[in-house]
Design a protein around this motif. Structure first.
Motif, PDB file in Angstrom:
ATOM      1  N   SER A   1      24.412  82.307   3.340  1.00 52.42           N
ATOM      2  CA  SER A   1      24.712  80.999   3.923  1.00 52.42           C
ATOM      3  C   SER A   1      25.708  80.239   3.069  1.00 52.42           C
ATOM      4  O   SER A   1      25.836  79.024   3.184  1.00 52.42           O
ATOM      5  CB  SER A   1      23.411  80.179   4.047  1.00 52.42           C
ATOM      6  OG  SER A   1      22.822  80.019   2.756  1.00 52.42           O
TER       7      SER A   1
ATOM      8  N   THR B   1      31.486  75.722   6.403  1.00 53.16           N
ATOM      9  CA  THR B   1      31.064  75.488   7.785  1.00 53.16           C
ATOM     10  C   THR B   1      32.069  74.681   8.576  1.00 53.16           C
ATOM     11  O   THR B   1      31.857  74.410   9.759  1.00 53.16           O
ATOM     12  CB  THR B   1      29.722  74.732   7.797  1.00 53.16           C
ATOM     13  OG1 THR B   1      29.874  73.498   7.091  1.00 53.16           O
ATOM     14  CG2 THR B   1      28.633  75.546   7.131  1.00 53.16           C
TER      15      THR B   1
ATOM     16  N   ASP C   1      24.368  77.841  13.710  1.00 51.30           N
ATOM     17  CA  ASP C   1      24.423  78.263  12.319  1.00 51.30           C
ATOM     18  C   ASP C   1      25.120  79.604  12.168  1.00 51.30           C
ATOM     19  O   ASP C   1      25.956  79.800  11.282  1.00 51.30           O
ATOM     20  CB  ASP C   1      23.006  78.343  11.744  1.00 51.30           C
ATOM     21  CG  ASP C   1      23.020  78.730  10.268  1.00 51.30           C
ATOM     22  OD1 ASP C   1      23.688  78.046   9.488  1.00 51.30           O
ATOM     23  OD2 ASP C   1      22.377  79.740   9.926  1.00 51.30           O
TER      24      ASP C   1
ATOM     25  N   ARG D   1      28.895  79.231  12.717  1.00 49.91           N
ATOM     26  CA  ARG D   1      29.575  78.653  11.560  1.00 49.91           C
ATOM     27  C   ARG D   1      29.716  79.678  10.436  1.00 49.91           C
ATOM     28  O   ARG D   1      30.745  79.751   9.767  1.00 49.91           O
ATOM     29  CB  ARG D   1      28.829  77.421  11.071  1.00 49.91           C
ATOM     30  CG  ARG D   1      29.028  76.184  11.953  1.00 49.91           C
ATOM     31  CD  ARG D   1      28.532  74.932  11.255  1.00 49.91           C
ATOM     32  NE  ARG D   1      27.079  74.938  11.134  1.00 49.91           N
ATOM     33  CZ  ARG D   1      26.249  74.438  12.051  1.00 49.91           C
ATOM     34  NH1 ARG D   1      26.746  73.914  13.162  1.00 49.91           N
ATOM     35  NH2 ARG D   1      24.957  74.457  11.865  1.00 49.91           N
ATOM     36  N   GLN D   2      28.661  80.465  10.228  1.00 49.91           N
ATOM     37  CA  GLN D   2      28.730  81.461   9.163  1.00 49.91           C
ATOM     38  C   GLN D   2      29.770  82.531   9.479  1.00 49.91           C
ATOM     39  O   GLN D   2      30.538  82.950   8.604  1.00 49.91           O
ATOM     40  CB  GLN D   2      27.357  82.107   8.960  1.00 49.91           C
ATOM     41  CG  GLN D   2      26.354  81.159   8.322  1.00 49.91           C
ATOM     42  CD  GLN D   2      25.085  81.869   7.903  1.00 49.91           C
ATOM     43  OE1 GLN D   2      25.128  82.910   7.254  1.00 49.91           O
ATOM     44  NE2 GLN D   2      23.952  81.330   8.269  1.00 49.91           N
TER      45      GLN D   2
END
Length: 338
Positions: A56, A60, A71, A74-75
């Motif tokens: 992570s 982002t 999520d 974005r990753q």
């Protein structure tokens, strides 16, 4: 059956591109196989393999969410930014300038062009298009590099650059894959069934192994079809070539000879490969069978020669070591006598 005319075949350059494309895909699949092997080797030694799970730490900013999990999007966007920031990424950032570069055959070879600006626009929902999930983004990123490797010869700079960047992207994707599969599984499960937040490493690597096996089988099918098309283009084999082919068969190892006879049986179902003595009439074989045999025999004999040379080299090295040891022993003996 009539032989196909030359007009029915694609140009030789097309075969070369197909071979290069298959070779590039094989390199990627080899990395996956190594990943699976390392994991299970680690399990055997009690280490549990490489820890599964996506990272992570990626930035982002820069990409809005697609319809999939924000999520994950974005990753993956962070991974794409790392790839596009590489010094070799320039040829893949914008659509190929087919007119400016005078690539008249580009759209004949590449049926679905792709570039990172198109991917970015779709991730941001521009032009009324949007990705449904991160796997669609992954597929388009692969397509960017697959197209480049398919169109350009393997020695071309663009092909080499695409291959390296694809390998880097695949490595990053493997780190994110466990989270992707976990989210997919949660969507498929009924709402009243408790879900876990993390998938097991074994399940992730097992899925990777299955997907890799499926892709390898597809590559084998492509190779078989490509081999068939190439063989059909071959000229008629001469009598002298048939004689040399027969002589080559006689020098094969028992294992390779059995494989060669199986090739004959593929085009001749009535051909008996299990008999104690097998009589092979070269004149009775189809041109396809003859050329397939020629390629197989040549590769088998080269392989046997390499093994023999390797054995001789090892034997020579052993003799040299023995000579050195004997000389040292004699020297030590003389010193003791003095």
């Amino acid at each position: 059956m009539d032989s196909p005319t030359a007009a029915e075949f694609p140009p030789v350059e097309s075969y070369q591109r197909q071979v290069d494309d298959i070779a590039s895909k094989t390199d990627v699949l080899e990395k996956r196989v190594n990943e699976v092997t390392r994991f299970f080797d680690g399990k055997k030694h009690g280490s549990g393999g490489r820890k599964a799970g996506g990272s992570s730490r990626y930035a982002t900013n820069g990409a809005r969410d697609c319809k999939g999990t924000p999520d994950l999007t974005r990753q993956l966007g962070g991974i794409i930014r790392q790839i596009t920031s590489h010094e070799w990424a320039d040829p893949f950032l914008q659509p190929v300038d087919v007119v400016g570069l005078q690539l008249d055959d580009y759209h004949k070879i590449i049926t679905k062009p792709m570039d990172f600006s198109t991917i970015q626009n779709k991730m941001e929902g521009k032009d009324g298009t949007k990705y449904n999930n991160v796997r669609e983004i992954y597929s388009d990123v692969r397509l960017v590099f697959d197209n480049a490797m398919t169109y350009n010869d393997e020695n071309h700079d663009v092909h080499i650059m695409a291959k390296l960047l694809l390998e880097k992207f695949e490595d990053k994707w493997l780190q994110l894959l466990p989270k992707v599969e976990n989210e997919e599984r949660k969507k498929e499960e009924p709402n009243d069934v408790p879900t876990t937040n993390n998938t097991t490493p074994e399940a992730t690597v097992g899925k990777l192994a299955k997907d890799t096996d499926d892709e390898l089988n597809e590559l084998y099918n492509q190779l078989d079809e490509l081999r068939r098309m190439v063989v059909q283009r071959c000229r008629k084999m001469t009598t002298d070539e048939k004689r040399k082919l027969g002589a080559g068969l006689c020098h094969l190892s028992p294992e390779d000879l059995s494989k060669a006879l199986e090739l004959v049986a593929q085009d001749n179902p009535s051909f008996q490969t299990s008999a104690e003595e097998v009589e092979l009439d070269m004149d009775a074989q189809s041109e396809t069978t003859l050329w397939r045999l020629k390629y197989f025999v040549r590769e088998a004999l080269e392989r046997q020669a390499n093994l023999a040379a390797s054995g001789k080299a090892e034997e020579s090295a052993k003799r040299k070591r023995d000579d050195i040891y004997n000389a040292l022993a004699k020297t030590a003996s003389k010193r003791v006598k003095k």
